[in-house]
Write a protein that holds these residues in place. Structure first.
Motif, PDB file in Angstrom:
ATOM      1  N   UNK A  78      42.984  23.366  84.075  1.00  0.00           N
ATOM      2  CA  UNK A  78      43.777  23.312  82.853  1.00  0.00           C
ATOM      3  C   UNK A  78      43.964  24.698  82.249  1.00  0.00           C
ATOM      4  N   UNK A  79      42.892  25.456  82.133  1.00  0.00           N
ATOM      5  CA  UNK A  79      42.943  26.821  81.593  1.00  0.00           C
ATOM      6  C   UNK A  79      42.428  27.780  82.655  1.00  0.00           C
ATOM      7  N   UNK A  80      43.077  28.926  82.763  1.00  0.00           N
ATOM      8  CA  UNK A  80      42.703  29.896  83.790  1.00  0.00           C
ATOM      9  C   UNK A  80      41.344  30.537  83.508  1.00  0.00           C
ATOM     10  N   UNK A  81      41.015  30.672  82.231  1.00  0.00           N
ATOM     11  CA  UNK A  81      39.763  31.329  81.873  1.00  0.00           C
ATOM     12  C   UNK A  81      39.346  30.916  80.468  1.00  0.00           C
ATOM     13  N   UNK A  82      38.211  31.432  80.053  1.00  0.00           N
ATOM     14  CA  UNK A  82      37.655  31.075  78.752  1.00  0.00           C
ATOM     15  C   UNK A  82      38.526  31.572  77.600  1.00  0.00           C
ATOM     16  N   UNK A  83      39.175  32.711  77.776  1.00  0.00           N
ATOM     17  CA  UNK A  83      40.054  33.239  76.719  1.00  0.00           C
ATOM     18  C   UNK A  83      41.199  32.278  76.422  1.00  0.00           C
ATOM     19  N   UNK A  84      41.665  31.574  77.419  1.00  0.00           N
ATOM     20  CA  UNK A  84      42.709  30.565  77.232  1.00  0.00           C
ATOM     21  C   UNK A  84      42.113  29.259  76.703  1.00  0.00           C
ATOM     22  N   UNK A  85      40.931  28.913  77.190  1.00  0.00           N
ATOM     23  CA  UNK A  85      40.273  27.646  76.854  1.00  0.00           C
ATOM     24  C   UNK A  85      39.867  27.564  75.390  1.00  0.00           C
ATOM     25  N   UNK A  86      39.280  28.628  74.855  1.00  0.00           N
ATOM     26  CA  UNK A  86      38.702  28.597  73.501  1.00  0.00           C
ATOM     27  C   UNK A  86      39.687  28.182  72.407  1.00  0.00           C
ATOM     28  N   UNK A  87      40.863  28.815  72.288  1.00  0.00           N
ATOM     29  CA  UNK A  87      41.762  28.404  71.197  1.00  0.00           C
ATOM     30  C   UNK A  87      42.336  26.999  71.386  1.00  0.00           C
ATOM     31  N   UNK A  88      42.549  26.599  72.622  1.00  0.00           N
ATOM     32  CA  UNK A  88      43.052  25.238  72.849  1.00  0.00           C
ATOM     33  C   UNK A  88      41.983  24.224  72.464  1.00  0.00           C
ATOM     34  N   UNK A  89      40.734  24.510  72.804  1.00  0.00           N
ATOM     35  CA  UNK A  89      39.640  23.622  72.448  1.00  0.00           C
ATOM     36  C   UNK A  89      39.562  23.460  70.922  1.00  0.00           C
ATOM     37  N   UNK A  90      39.657  24.560  70.193  1.00  0.00           N
ATOM     38  CA  UNK A  90      39.613  24.489  68.725  1.00  0.00           C
ATOM     39  C   UNK A  90      40.777  23.647  68.184  1.00  0.00           C
ATOM     40  N   UNK A  91      41.946  23.826  68.762  1.00  0.00           N
ATOM     41  CA  UNK A  91      43.130  23.073  68.329  1.00  0.00           C
ATOM     42  C   UNK A  91      42.952  21.576  68.569  1.00  0.00           C
ATOM     43  N   UNK A  92      42.467  21.220  69.733  1.00  0.00           N
ATOM     44  CA  UNK A  92      42.274  19.807  70.059  1.00  0.00           C
ATOM     45  C   UNK A  92      41.163  19.209  69.211  1.00  0.00           C
ATOM     46  N   UNK A  93      40.097  19.955  68.982  1.00  0.00           N
ATOM     47  CA  UNK A  93      39.031  19.465  68.107  1.00  0.00           C
ATOM     48  C   UNK A  93      39.570  19.197  66.701  1.00  0.00           C
ATOM     49  N   UNK A  94      40.435  20.071  66.201  1.00  0.00           N
ATOM     50  CA  UNK A  94      41.037  19.876  64.873  1.00  0.00           C
ATOM     51  C   UNK A  94      41.920  18.633  64.868  1.00  0.00           C
ATOM     52  N   UNK A  95      42.646  18.387  65.955  1.00  0.00           N
ATOM     53  CA  UNK A  95      43.462  17.174  66.045  1.00  0.00           C
ATOM     54  C   UNK A  95      42.592  15.927  66.005  1.00  0.00           C
ATOM     55  N   UNK A  96      41.483  15.959  66.742  1.00  0.00           N
ATOM     56  CA  UNK A  96      40.583  14.809  66.765  1.00  0.00           C
ATOM     57  C   UNK A  96      40.021  14.564  65.370  1.00  0.00           C
ATOM     58  N   UNK A  97      39.618  15.622  64.697  1.00  0.00           N
ATOM     59  CA  UNK A  97      39.066  15.487  63.346  1.00  0.00           C
ATOM     60  C   UNK A  97      40.117  14.952  62.374  1.00  0.00           C
ATOM     61  N   UNK A  98      41.329  15.480  62.439  1.00  0.00           N
ATOM     62  CA  UNK A  98      42.401  15.004  61.566  1.00  0.00           C
ATOM     63  C   UNK A  98      42.730  13.545  61.806  1.00  0.00           C
ATOM     64  N   UNK A  99      42.814  13.158  63.071  1.00  0.00           N
ATOM     65  CA  UNK A  99      43.081  11.758  63.417  1.00  0.00           C
ATOM     66  C   UNK A  99      41.964  10.858  62.890  1.00  0.00           C
ATOM     67  N   UNK A 100      40.709  11.267  63.098  1.00  0.00           N
ATOM     68  CA  UNK A 100      39.582  10.446  62.660  1.00  0.00           C
ATOM     69  C   UNK A 100      39.610  10.252  61.145  1.00  0.00           C
ATOM     70  N   UNK A 101      39.930  11.299  60.409  1.00  0.00           N
ATOM     71  CA  UNK A 101      40.012  11.184  58.948  1.00  0.00           C
ATOM     72  C   UNK A 101      41.094  10.193  58.531  1.00  0.00           C
ATOM     73  N   UNK A 102      42.146  10.084  59.326  1.00  0.00           N
ATOM     74  CA  UNK A 102      43.243   9.172  58.985  1.00  0.00           C
ATOM     75  C   UNK A 102      42.864   7.704  59.150  1.00  0.00           C
ATOM     76  N   UNK A 103      41.739   7.435  59.792  1.00  0.00           N
ATOM     77  CA  UNK A 103      41.337   6.055  60.068  1.00  0.00           C
ATOM     78  C   UNK A 103      40.728   5.353  58.868  1.00  0.00           C
ATOM     79  N   UNK A 104      40.309   6.093  57.868  1.00  0.00           N
ATOM     80  CA  UNK A 104      39.621   5.472  56.749  1.00  0.00           C
ATOM     81  C   UNK A 104      38.210   5.085  57.156  1.00  0.00           C
ATOM     82  N   UNK A 105      37.639   4.140  56.442  1.00  0.00           N
ATOM     83  CA  UNK A 105      36.241   3.747  56.683  1.00  0.00           C
ATOM     84  C   UNK A 105      36.123   2.357  57.297  1.00  0.00           C
TER      85      UNK A 105
END
Length: 168
Positions: A78-105
């Motif tokens: 998916x990513x050629x190296x860690x320099x490519x992997x790190x920012x994508x990982x942060x972006x996807x983690x933020x998406x997961x967190x945002x989605x989870x917050x949208x679920x309510x309790x």
């Protein structure tokens, strides 16, 4: 089965774990990252790529956003190296967190459907089970990464949920 509150806690845990993991991965050489270690996805980088790909494919199903493309066999590159992997990982983690917050309790109910390229068919399962699967998949592959980090003589992230800081 589970609630939105559970998904929110697991999203926070995922972000905490990936943040710690990133620190340890950055201490490794490119050779250490890419050496085939006999793991299911070969190397540390291959496994980290698959972990990221899995997170990305599941969140794209849940939030209907862009996905990673490719299939499971392609996930290791998916990513050629860690320099490519790190920012994508942060972006996807933020998406997961945002989605989870949208679920309510409340309790997660109902079915969830998607097309599975791996099975080459439409799949419908309980929504809660799919959410649990995404978080379980993360934990499984981070466990493999933990083992490989240990084998190269690296420290590895603290993974006990009870030690997660209140704010990540």
């Amino acid at each position: 089965m589970i609630t939105g509150a559970y998904a929110q806690e697991m999203a926070q845990y995922n972000q905490w774990q990936n943040s710690q993991l990133s620190e340890f991965l950055q201490d490794l050489t490119p050779e250490e990252l890419t050496k085939d270690r006999g793991a299911f996805f070969g190397s540390i980088m291959g496994t980290a790529n698959h972990l990221l790909w899995g997170n990305w494919i599941w969140i794209s199903r849940f939030d209907k956003g862009a996905g990673p493309g490719g299939g499971i066999p392609d996930s290791v590159s998916l990513c050629a190296d860690l320099a490519e992997w790190l920012p994508i990982c942060r972006t996807i983690d933020a998406r997961i967190t945002g989605w989870a917050k949208s679920l309510g309790k409340d309790l997660l109910t109902g079915d969830f459907s998607w097309f599975s390229a791996a099975k080459k068919t439409d799949v419908t399962l309980p929504y809660a089970q799919c959410v649990i699967h995404m978080f379980n998949h993360q934990t499984h592959h981070r466990g493999q990464l933990h083992q490989m980090l240990t084998e190269v003589g690296s420290a590895a992230p603290v993974s006990d949920l009870v030690f997660m800081p209140k704010e990540v």
